[in-house]
Design a protein around this motif. Structure first.
Motif, mmCIF file in Angstrom:
data_model
loop_
_atom_site.group_PDB
_atom_site.id
_atom_site.type_symbol
_atom_site.label_atom_id
_atom_site.label_comp_id
_atom_site.label_asym_id
_atom_site.label_seq_id
_atom_site.Cartn_x
_atom_site.Cartn_y
_atom_site.Cartn_z
ATOM 1 N N ILE A 36 -17.895 60.565 36.439
ATOM 2 C CA ILE A 36 -19.009 61.401 35.998
ATOM 3 C C ILE A 36 -18.668 62.850 36.315
ATOM 4 C CG2 ILE A 36 -21.474 61.877 36.212
ATOM 5 C CD1 ILE A 36 -21.887 59.033 37.138
ATOM 6 N N ALA A 37 -18.878 63.720 35.366
ATOM 7 C CA ALA A 37 -18.631 65.156 35.548
ATOM 8 C C ALA A 37 -19.940 65.921 35.405
ATOM 9 C CB ALA A 37 -17.616 65.655 34.523
ATOM 10 N N GLY A 38 -19.986 67.102 35.995
ATOM 11 C CA GLY A 38 -21.171 67.945 35.903
ATOM 12 C C GLY A 38 -22.175 67.719 37.000
ATOM 13 N N TYR A 39 -21.702 67.257 38.195
ATOM 14 C CA TYR A 39 -22.629 66.992 39.295
ATOM 15 C C TYR A 39 -23.364 68.254 39.726
ATOM 16 C CZ TYR A 39 -20.430 62.433 40.086
ATOM 17 O OH TYR A 39 -19.989 61.166 39.962
ATOM 18 N N LEU A 40 -22.586 69.256 40.090
ATOM 19 C CA LEU A 40 -23.159 70.434 40.739
ATOM 20 C C LEU A 40 -24.150 71.168 39.842
ATOM 21 C CD1 LEU A 40 -23.106 72.097 43.311
ATOM 22 C CD2 LEU A 40 -21.247 73.451 42.329
ATOM 23 N N SER A 41 -23.764 71.375 38.586
ATOM 24 C CA SER A 41 -24.653 72.106 37.689
ATOM 25 C C SER A 41 -25.906 71.299 37.349
ATOM 26 C CB SER A 41 -23.900 72.483 36.408
ATOM 27 O OG SER A 41 -23.396 71.322 35.775
ATOM 28 N N SER A 42 -25.798 69.966 37.291
ATOM 29 C CA SER A 42 -26.957 69.139 36.948
ATOM 30 C C SER A 42 -27.941 69.043 38.108
ATOM 31 C CB SER A 42 -26.493 67.735 36.543
ATOM 32 O OG SER A 42 -25.657 67.793 35.409
ATOM 33 N N LEU A 43 -27.429 68.822 39.317
ATOM 34 C CA LEU A 43 -28.314 68.659 40.464
ATOM 35 C C LEU A 43 -28.899 69.987 40.921
ATOM 36 C CD1 LEU A 43 -26.313 66.050 42.573
ATOM 37 C CD2 LEU A 43 -28.191 65.653 40.977
ATOM 38 N N GLY A 44 -28.142 71.059 40.786
ATOM 39 C CA GLY A 44 -28.615 72.354 41.234
ATOM 40 C C GLY A 44 -29.248 73.202 40.155
ATOM 41 N N SER A 45 -29.241 72.726 38.896
ATOM 42 C CA SER A 45 -29.805 73.468 37.757
ATOM 43 C C SER A 45 -29.203 74.868 37.659
ATOM 44 C CB SER A 45 -31.334 73.554 37.871
ATOM 45 O OG SER A 45 -31.908 72.265 37.859
ATOM 46 N N THR A 46 -27.868 74.934 37.791
ATOM 47 C CA THR A 46 -27.152 76.199 37.708
ATOM 48 C C THR A 46 -26.101 76.116 36.613
ATOM 49 O OG1 THR A 46 -25.535 75.476 39.366
ATOM 50 C CG2 THR A 46 -27.486 76.649 40.172
ATOM 51 N N ASP A 47 -25.521 77.263 36.287
ATOM 52 C CA ASP A 47 -24.435 77.288 35.322
ATOM 53 C C ASP A 47 -23.190 76.640 35.918
ATOM 54 O OD1 ASP A 47 -26.109 78.630 33.636
ATOM 55 O OD2 ASP A 47 -25.332 80.619 34.142
ATOM 56 N N THR A 91 -6.569 63.769 27.080
ATOM 57 C CA THR A 91 -6.163 62.833 26.032
ATOM 58 C C THR A 91 -7.362 62.562 25.142
ATOM 59 O OG1 THR A 91 -6.714 60.904 27.398
ATOM 60 C CG2 THR A 91 -4.446 61.759 27.546
ATOM 61 N N ASP A 92 -7.172 61.818 24.052
ATOM 62 C CA ASP A 92 -8.295 61.390 23.218
ATOM 63 C C ASP A 92 -9.202 60.488 24.029
ATOM 64 O OD1 ASP A 92 -7.093 62.791 21.214
ATOM 65 O OD2 ASP A 92 -6.172 61.029 20.269
ATOM 66 N N CYS A 93 -10.497 60.745 24.002
ATOM 67 C CA CYS A 93 -11.428 59.978 24.822
ATOM 68 C C CYS A 93 -12.818 60.018 24.207
ATOM 69 C CB CYS A 93 -11.461 60.506 26.258
ATOM 70 S SG CYS A 93 -11.895 62.254 26.371
ATOM 71 N N PHE A 94 -13.645 59.084 24.640
ATOM 72 C CA PHE A 94 -15.057 59.021 24.270
ATOM 73 C C PHE A 94 -15.885 59.417 25.496
ATOM 74 C CE2 PHE A 94 -13.016 56.150 21.289
ATOM 75 C CZ PHE A 94 -13.594 56.507 20.088
ATOM 76 N N VAL A 95 -16.814 60.360 25.296
ATOM 77 C CA VAL A 95 -17.601 60.887 26.408
ATOM 78 C C VAL A 95 -19.078 60.699 26.089
ATOM 79 C CG1 VAL A 95 -18.143 62.915 27.802
ATOM 80 C CG2 VAL A 95 -15.827 62.583 26.931
ATOM 81 N N GLY A 96 -19.822 60.175 27.052
ATOM 82 C CA GLY A 96 -21.267 60.057 26.926
ATOM 83 C C GLY A 96 -21.951 61.279 27.521
ATOM 84 N N LEU A 97 -22.880 61.862 26.763
ATOM 85 C CA LEU A 97 -23.564 63.080 27.187
ATOM 86 C C LEU A 97 -24.996 62.756 27.567
ATOM 87 C CD1 LEU A 97 -23.671 66.178 27.517
ATOM 88 C CD2 LEU A 97 -24.342 66.297 25.105
ATOM 89 N N LEU A 98 -25.389 63.154 28.765
ATOM 90 C CA LEU A 98 -26.754 62.964 29.240
ATOM 91 C C LEU A 98 -27.397 64.333 29.436
ATOM 92 C CD1 LEU A 98 -28.933 60.949 30.174
ATOM 93 C CD2 LEU A 98 -28.027 61.208 32.507
ATOM 94 N N PRO A 99 -28.330 64.751 28.577
ATOM 95 C CA PRO A 99 -28.959 66.074 28.720
ATOM 96 C C PRO A 99 -29.705 66.190 30.043
ATOM 97 C CG PRO A 99 -29.388 65.142 26.548
ATOM 98 C CD PRO A 99 -28.806 64.044 27.378
ATOM 99 N N ILE A 100 -29.839 67.412 30.522
ATOM 100 C CA ILE A 100 -30.483 67.643 31.801
ATOM 101 C C ILE A 100 -31.951 67.227 31.768
ATOM 102 C CG2 ILE A 100 -30.971 70.027 31.168
ATOM 103 C CD1 ILE A 100 -30.249 68.677 34.700
ATOM 104 N N ALA A 101 -32.610 67.407 30.614
ATOM 105 C CA ALA A 101 -34.021 66.998 30.512
ATOM 106 C C ALA A 101 -34.156 65.491 30.652
ATOM 107 C CB ALA A 101 -34.596 67.470 29.185
ATOM 108 N N ALA A 102 -33.243 64.739 30.007
ATOM 109 C CA ALA A 102 -33.284 63.278 30.137
ATOM 110 C C ALA A 102 -32.976 62.855 31.565
ATOM 111 C CB ALA A 102 -32.294 62.651 29.162
ATOM 112 N N LEU A 103 -32.024 63.531 32.216
ATOM 113 C CA LEU A 103 -31.698 63.191 33.601
ATOM 114 C C LEU A 103 -32.901 63.406 34.510
ATOM 115 C CD1 LEU A 103 -29.636 62.421 35.776
ATOM 116 C CD2 LEU A 103 -28.976 64.837 35.873
ATOM 117 N N GLN A 104 -33.638 64.489 34.293
ATOM 118 C CA GLN A 104 -34.811 64.737 35.123
ATOM 119 C C GLN A 104 -35.892 63.683 34.916
ATOM 120 O OE1 GLN A 104 -35.973 68.734 34.176
ATOM 121 N NE2 GLN A 104 -34.359 69.690 35.422
ATOM 122 N N ARG A 105 -36.064 63.206 33.684
ATOM 123 C CA ARG A 105 -37.055 62.151 33.442
ATOM 124 C C ARG A 105 -36.637 60.848 34.128
ATOM 125 N NH1 ARG A 105 -37.010 64.343 28.103
ATOM 126 N NH2 ARG A 105 -35.616 62.647 27.444
#
Length: 566
Positions: free
Chosen positions: A42-53, A62-76
């Protein structure tokens, strides 16, 4: 693959890049590899938990598939399952280095209200501080008075010189407005310096720079008020406060915002409506106090300048918030009545120590001689004043006495029309109004450069008749688009500079200089002005008896001095 965006990871965590000079504003495109996120990571820990840039750039190796979880959905999700927040926090701690964990455990976060003392002169130096948001002022008692040493803004460090040298506090520091700081104990600094000597080198460079700047401005220290140019840099928040309810503060602030953005300074325009749209109608209630404080702090983090526009009545909570959050208060006035307005009385009642400057609006590019003096006499607490041209502003005037002789009024109007017709005839039907100045040379651009610390000053030398060449130099600067915010000079240079500051127009300055040169070229006037050459060959009486005296305060900052021959 996360990489530090254009700077080493230490710089991304708030440390300065030792390879980059502080005055170098060019961006480096080099990247430093930090770690690799593998399958299931999982990437984006610091910016998601701290609500910072985000501090890093994440690129696909390499070629990869990434799942995106918006910050609003994470907060819910966290609201329904709070245990997820604990799981993410543990995962984040496993990725951080022991040094970061050590620093985080030892740091202490402080919140001080406006006017509170951080430490006093003579206290023991046990720790130093870093300003997260807010503003503080450093004072020193000297010769029975108070000397303002420096003001600290966002990201500035305080007290590190006393800690490293091991001496007691050499000054007193208090807050100008509500301030949030980080306290760094001396023991933590010693531990970091032992394991990472580069940190000590960085602080030594910072201290050496401050000592050099202090020695350079030692002779121009200001007493009793922070009026020196080097005391009010790094202004972050500006309150636009009208003297009364008739002042168009929204129109003034809108033009100032445009000028700031034209200089490249990102600006946030905040009024009561903007805040309530983002935080809801309970933003100024007691339950929303913490929320609005955090949101305003985010505005300071994301923008170079934050404009607080007091567009509500004096009794409003938003007006008080604007005053308390300001590093600088711009008091906007207009008209012929220089009496203190209701907003100014509120400003004095709050006892804020923020810098205060007066803005006097004019419909035209002209200032009536002597009209500024009553404004300044009623406001001895003002640190500076500026005249600003705002076309279209309706300045209220004192009521004129009623004339009952209708025939006299009609005769005067007829005479005025005849004079205007003859003037147009001899001027070749040219418009009597002055041409508008370019955007970068108007008064709002001048105020914007002052807020950003990018003022341009010009000093003109003496030399008698040779000083007329200053006109050509001023014309060359205007043709190159170089604005002049303050001007001064010596001898003939002070005369040309005073005309340019008073007229704010090169054409009129040239005409008046030519008229003055013809007057001073008279041999009879020159012979009648001779005196014993103790200081000069002439008394200067003819110079002082100019048909266009400079006794009134010019709309542009102006200074002059005389030279004596020994």
């Amino acid at each position: 693959m996360p990489r530090a965006a254009g700077r080493p990871f230490g710089a991304a965590m708030g440390q300065q890049d030792p390879r980059k000079h502080p005055s170098d504003t060019t961006e480096s495109h080099s990247e430093e590899h930090l770690f690799t996120v593998k399958s299931g990571g999982i990437a984006g820990y610091l910016s998601s938990l701290g609500s910072t840039d985000s501090y890093v750039n994440i690129t696909a190796k390499t070629d990869c598939f990434v799942g995106l979880l918006p910050i609003a959905a994470l907060q819910r999700i966290i609201e329904r399952r709070p245990i997820i927040l604990l799981t993410l926090a543990k995962r984040l701690l496993s990725l951080l280095s022991p040094l970061v964990l050590h620093i985080d455990a030892a740091l202490d976060w402080l919140q001080l209200g406006a006017g509170e003392v951080l430490y006093q002169e003579g206290d023991k130096s046990t720790d130093f501080y870093v300003v997260i948001n807010g503003r503080l002022r450093s004072l020193h008692e000297k010769d029975g008075g108070v000397e303002v040493l420096q003001e600290y803004g966002q990201n500035d460090s305080i007290g590190e010189l006393d800690v490293i040298t091991g001496v007691n506090r050499s000054d007193t520091v208090h807050t100008i407005r509500d301030t949030e700081l980080v306290r760094i104990p001396a023991a933590l600094f010693d531990a970091i310096s032992t394991k990472h000597p580069a940190t000590t080198i960085h602080f030594l460079r910072l201290i050496a720079t401050r000592v050099r700047n202090a020695m350079g401005s030692k002779g121009g220290a200001s007493k009793t008020n922070p009026n020196a140019a080097d005391k009010d840099v790094n202004l972050k928040t500006v309150c636009v406060l009208g003297a009364n309810r008739n002042v168009p503060v929204a129109q003034f602030a809108g033009k100032l915002k445009n000028s700031l953005e034209e200089l490249g300074a990102s600006t946030s325009y905040l009024d009561q409506g903007t805040v309530m749209r983002h935080l809801g109608r309970h933003a100024f209630a007691r339950i929303g106090k913490l929320k609005i404080a955090g949101w305003l702090a985010d505005q300071e983090q994301h923008y170079r300048t934050v404009l607080y526009v007091a567009d509500t009545p004096p009794s409003s909570q938003w007006t008080l918030t604007c005053i308390r959050q300001a590093d600088l208060v711009l008091i906007v006035g207009m008209g012929d009545d220089p009496a203190l307005g209701e907003y100014e009385k509120l400003l004095l009642a709050t006892k804020t120590t923020a810098r205060k400057e007066l803005i006097i609006l004019h419909d035209e590019r002209a200032v009536v001689p002597g009209s500024t003096r009553p404004w300044l006499r009623n406001r001895p607490w003002i640190h500076a004043h500026h005249h600003v041209e705002l076309p279209g502003v309706m300045t209220p005037h004192k009521a004129a006495p009623t004339l009952h002789d209708a025939a006299a009024v009609a005769a005067f109007k007829h005479l005025r029309e005849r004079v205007e017709t003859r003037i147009k005839k001899y001027r070749g039907l040219r418009p009597l109004t002055r041409p508008r100045r370019p955007a970068h040379m108007n008064d709002f651009a001048r105020i914007a450069r002052r807020l950003c610390g990018r003022q341009i000053g010009l000093v003109l030398g003496g030399g008698g008749a040779r000083g007329i060449s200053h006109i050509g130099m001023l014309q060359a600067l205007e043709e190159e688009g170089v604005p002049i915010d303050s001007i001064g000079g010596c001898s003939i240079g002070s005369f040309v500079g005073g005309l340019y500051a008073r007229e704010t127009d090169l054409l009129e300055t040239t005409g008046r200089t030519k008229q003055f040169a013809g007057r001073m070229g008279s041999v009879l006037r020159l012979l009648s002005d001779f005196t014993y050459p103790f200081v000069a060959y002439t008394t200067g009486h003819e110079f002082s008896e100019s048909p266009f005296p400079l006794s009134s305060l010019p709309p542009r900052l102006y200074f002059c001095f005389k030279g004596e021959s020994r």
